[in-house]
Design a protein around this motif. Structure first.
Motif, PDB file in Angstrom:
ATOM      1  N   LEU A  99      28.135  39.319 -36.545  1.00  0.00           N
ATOM      2  CA  LEU A  99      28.372  40.596 -37.205  1.00  0.00           C
ATOM      3  C   LEU A  99      28.725  40.457 -38.683  1.00  0.00           C
ATOM      4  N   SER A 100      29.486  39.424 -39.035  1.00  0.00           N
ATOM      5  CA  SER A 100      29.982  39.316 -40.407  1.00  0.00           C
ATOM      6  C   SER A 100      28.854  39.175 -41.432  1.00  0.00           C
ATOM      7  N   GLY A 101      27.735  38.664 -41.022  1.00  0.00           N
ATOM      8  CA  GLY A 101      26.623  38.481 -41.950  1.00  0.00           C
ATOM      9  C   GLY A 101      25.710  39.682 -42.069  1.00  0.00           C
ATOM     10  N   GLN A 102      25.969  40.728 -41.293  1.00  0.00           N
ATOM     11  CA  GLN A 102      25.106  41.901 -41.310  1.00  0.00           C
ATOM     12  C   GLN A 102      25.678  42.989 -42.214  1.00  0.00           C
ATOM     13  N   SER A 103      24.826  43.925 -42.586  1.00  0.00           N
ATOM     14  CA  SER A 103      25.343  45.135 -43.228  1.00  0.00           C
ATOM     15  C   SER A 103      26.146  45.899 -42.184  1.00  0.00           C
ATOM     16  N   TRP A 104      27.109  46.695 -42.632  1.00  0.00           N
ATOM     17  CA  TRP A 104      27.987  47.356 -41.662  1.00  0.00           C
ATOM     18  C   TRP A 104      27.206  48.311 -40.755  1.00  0.00           C
ATOM     19  N   ILE A 105      26.177  48.950 -41.289  1.00  0.00           N
ATOM     20  CA  ILE A 105      25.423  49.909 -40.475  1.00  0.00           C
ATOM     21  C   ILE A 105      24.632  49.185 -39.389  1.00  0.00           C
ATOM     22  N   ASN A 106      24.117  48.005 -39.695  1.00  0.00           N
ATOM     23  CA  ASN A 106      23.430  47.213 -38.673  1.00  0.00           C
ATOM     24  C   ASN A 106      24.418  46.681 -37.642  1.00  0.00           C
ATOM     25  N   ALA A 107      25.598  46.269 -38.127  1.00  0.00           N
ATOM     26  CA  ALA A 107      26.626  45.754 -37.222  1.00  0.00           C
ATOM     27  C   ALA A 107      27.071  46.838 -36.236  1.00  0.00           C
ATOM     28  N   LEU A 108      27.176  48.076 -36.719  1.00  0.00           N
ATOM     29  CA  LEU A 108      27.571  49.188 -35.847  1.00  0.00           C
ATOM     30  C   LEU A 108      26.551  49.373 -34.729  1.00  0.00           C
ATOM     31  N   GLY A 109      25.278  49.318 -35.064  1.00  0.00           N
ATOM     32  CA  GLY A 109      24.241  49.433 -34.042  1.00  0.00           C
ATOM     33  C   GLY A 109      24.221  48.251 -33.096  1.00  0.00           C
ATOM     34  N   THR A 110      24.514  47.061 -33.639  1.00  0.00           N
ATOM     35  CA  THR A 110      24.534  45.855 -32.804  1.00  0.00           C
ATOM     36  C   THR A 110      25.638  45.938 -31.750  1.00  0.00           C
ATOM     37  N   THR A 165      34.305  54.520 -27.263  1.00  0.00           N
ATOM     38  CA  THR A 165      33.966  54.677 -28.677  1.00  0.00           C
ATOM     39  C   THR A 165      33.982  53.309 -29.348  1.00  0.00           C
ATOM     40  N   SER A 166      33.135  53.134 -30.353  1.00  0.00           N
ATOM     41  CA  SER A 166      33.077  51.844 -31.043  1.00  0.00           C
ATOM     42  C   SER A 166      32.778  52.056 -32.519  1.00  0.00           C
ATOM     43  N   GLY A 167      33.389  51.205 -33.342  1.00  0.00           N
ATOM     44  CA  GLY A 167      33.177  51.256 -34.776  1.00  0.00           C
ATOM     45  C   GLY A 167      33.495  49.914 -35.408  1.00  0.00           C
ATOM     46  N   ILE A 168      33.475  49.881 -36.742  1.00  0.00           N
ATOM     47  CA  ILE A 168      33.760  48.665 -37.496  1.00  0.00           C
ATOM     48  C   ILE A 168      35.187  48.739 -38.020  1.00  0.00           C
ATOM     49  N   ARG A 169      35.995  47.713 -37.717  1.00  0.00           N
ATOM     50  CA  ARG A 169      37.413  47.731 -38.066  1.00  0.00           C
ATOM     51  C   ARG A 169      37.679  47.332 -39.506  1.00  0.00           C
ATOM     52  N   ASN A 170      36.956  46.329 -40.039  1.00  0.00           N
ATOM     53  CA  ASN A 170      37.285  45.793 -41.361  1.00  0.00           C
ATOM     54  C   ASN A 170      36.033  45.232 -42.032  1.00  0.00           C
ATOM     55  N   THR A 171      36.235  44.601 -43.190  1.00  0.00           N
ATOM     56  CA  THR A 171      35.092  44.092 -43.958  1.00  0.00           C
ATOM     57  C   THR A 171      34.416  42.909 -43.274  1.00  0.00           C
ATOM     58  N   ASN A 172      35.053  42.319 -42.277  1.00  0.00           N
ATOM     59  CA  ASN A 172      34.421  41.248 -41.504  1.00  0.00           C
ATOM     60  C   ASN A 172      33.558  41.794 -40.358  1.00  0.00           C
ATOM     61  N   ASN A 173      33.452  43.109 -40.301  1.00  0.00           N
ATOM     62  CA  ASN A 173      32.655  43.789 -39.273  1.00  0.00           C
ATOM     63  C   ASN A 173      33.183  43.534 -37.853  1.00  0.00           C
ATOM     64  N   GLU A 174      34.488  43.362 -37.710  1.00  0.00           N
ATOM     65  CA  GLU A 174      35.065  43.214 -36.376  1.00  0.00           C
ATOM     66  C   GLU A 174      34.999  44.540 -35.632  1.00  0.00           C
ATOM     67  N   ALA A 175      34.707  44.461 -34.341  1.00  0.00           N
ATOM     68  CA  ALA A 175      34.519  45.673 -33.538  1.00  0.00           C
ATOM     69  C   ALA A 175      35.857  46.306 -33.166  1.00  0.00           C
ATOM     70  N   GLU A 176      35.875  47.631 -33.130  1.00  0.00           N
ATOM     71  CA  GLU A 176      37.033  48.406 -32.681  1.00  0.00           C
ATOM     72  C   GLU A 176      36.565  49.329 -31.563  1.00  0.00           C
ATOM     73  N   LEU A 177      37.081  49.118 -30.336  1.00  0.00           N
ATOM     74  CA  LEU A 177      36.669  49.896 -29.163  1.00  0.00           C
ATOM     75  C   LEU A 177      37.852  50.635 -28.566  1.00  0.00           C
TER      76      LEU A 177
END
Length: 370
Positions: free
Chosen positions: A304-315, A229-241
């Protein structure tokens, strides 16, 4: 002088005879050479044939849907010198580089089991690439079986990279993700949810799943499936797996109703996450797989930090797929399917993954405090 010559010739003859004897004794007979896995099978057969052991072991195998561990076998069989030797050899390996656990299960498609027809085989790592599988009857005679055609006789399968090994490896894989900074130290598991500080946990639960094709030869038994599973952890778009085992998911074209929690929403900053399914396979061990995923996500971390969160999630999900070997996405069975952008408060019914190899039902579920 003549006596001396005769003496030297006699000594030379003795030395030559001795050398020939040593050379002959140092060359093993071809017929006696046998693989380690086959030797495990033959040693097991000797233990199985000892008084009462066959009845005890068969009773345990027929009573359990899942493979039984070596520890369970040990608790059932008679303690003899032969059984102790077998158990000491086929022990569980828990070191970081090689987590293996010997286990046993019964393959039988018939209605009435005839113990006299019983065979024993070791599940090879490359079964799908073999023309024949080596099995042995209870007298130790070698029998060749087709890896893709299920035999019409019962077969006890021994393997060390299956159900119980996956349990050990999931723990190690999650630790590797934590060490790499891709899983928070307080990531939640269902076992830990009782001690979580909040009064309730908002989750997404898997209520039904069906695989289209697990591509496994019969001797490899049920598929050992797990989710990343993967998602966005914080406002810096850090990955959480996170790696989540799915021990119950055995066969293709069969519906399972696990009611298993897949996503703990408190781990994510935003209300969407990905679920990607993999199968434990021998082509890459668990360390290599997680290493590949860690490297892939690390490569895109700076963007990731420069993207919108929804784009970062897909990335993030895309990075996991892109770093996989090409063979995994074609004719191998290591990668199963991906479910992208699963939303927090949304239900999904008969929902296919991107590769259409898996179909799921997912629903929101709140775990309340006692």
């Amino acid at each position: 002088m003549k006596k001396f010559t005769v003496l030297m010739m006699s000594l030379l003859a003795i030395l030559m005879t001795s050398c020939e004897t040593q050379e002959e004794s140092s060359i093993p007979e071809i017929e006696t050479l046998i693989s380690v896995n086959d030797q495990v099978v033959l040693d097991f057969i000797e233990v199985f044939n000892e008084t009462n052991n066959s009845e005890l072991i068969l009773g345990e195998l027929t009573a359990n849907k899942f493979p039984i561990s070596l520890e369970t076998i040990s608790s059932k069989i008679s303690k003899t010198k032969r059984s102790e030797q077998f158990l000491s050899f086929a022990k569980t390996t828990k070191n970081i580089n090689q987590r293996e656990a010997y286990e046993f299960w019964l393959h039988f498609d018939g209605n009435k089991l005839d113990p006299q027809k019983l065979l024993v085989a070791f599940s090879p790592e490359n079964a799908e690439k073999l023309n024949t599988i080596t099995a042995f009857d209870l007298k130790g005679n070698k029998i060749a079986l087709d890896p893709m055609i299920s035999p019409d006789v019962p077969v006890i399968i021994i393997e060390k990279n299956g159900f119980h090994a996956l349990q050990l490896r999931v723990e190690a894989m999650n630790q590797m993700l934590k060490d790499a900074g891709l899983q928070s130290k307080d990531a939640i598991t269902f076992d830990q949810s009782q001690s979580f500080s909040k009064a309730s946990l908002e989750t997404t639960k898997l209520t039904k799943i069906e695989l289209k094709d697990d591509q496994e030869p019969w001797i490899k038994g049920g598929a050992e499936i797990y989710a990343v599973t993967s998602g966005i952890r914080n406002t810096n778009n850090e990955a959480e797996l996170k790696v989540i085992p799915m021990y119950y998911l055995d066969h293709d074209d069969e519906a399972y109703y696990p009611n298993q929690i897949m996503l703990f929403w408190d781990e994510y900053r935003y209300q969407a996450a990905n679920i990607q399914l993999f199968e434990q396979d021998s082509n890459y061990n668990y360390q290599e797989l997680i290493g590949i995923i860690i490297d892939g996500v690390a490569q895109i971390a700076g963007t990731l930090s420069g993207q919108s969160w929804i784009n970062a999630l897909g990335t993030i999900a895309g990075a996991i797929i892109e770093v996989l070997p090409d063979s995994w996405l074609t004719d191998d069975d290591d990668y199963v399917d991906s479910f992208y952008t699963i939303e927090k408060n949304k239900s999904y019914s008969n929902y296919y993954g991107a590769s259409r190899n898996a179909k799921v039902n997912l629903s929101p579920f709140t775990v309340l405090e006692n």
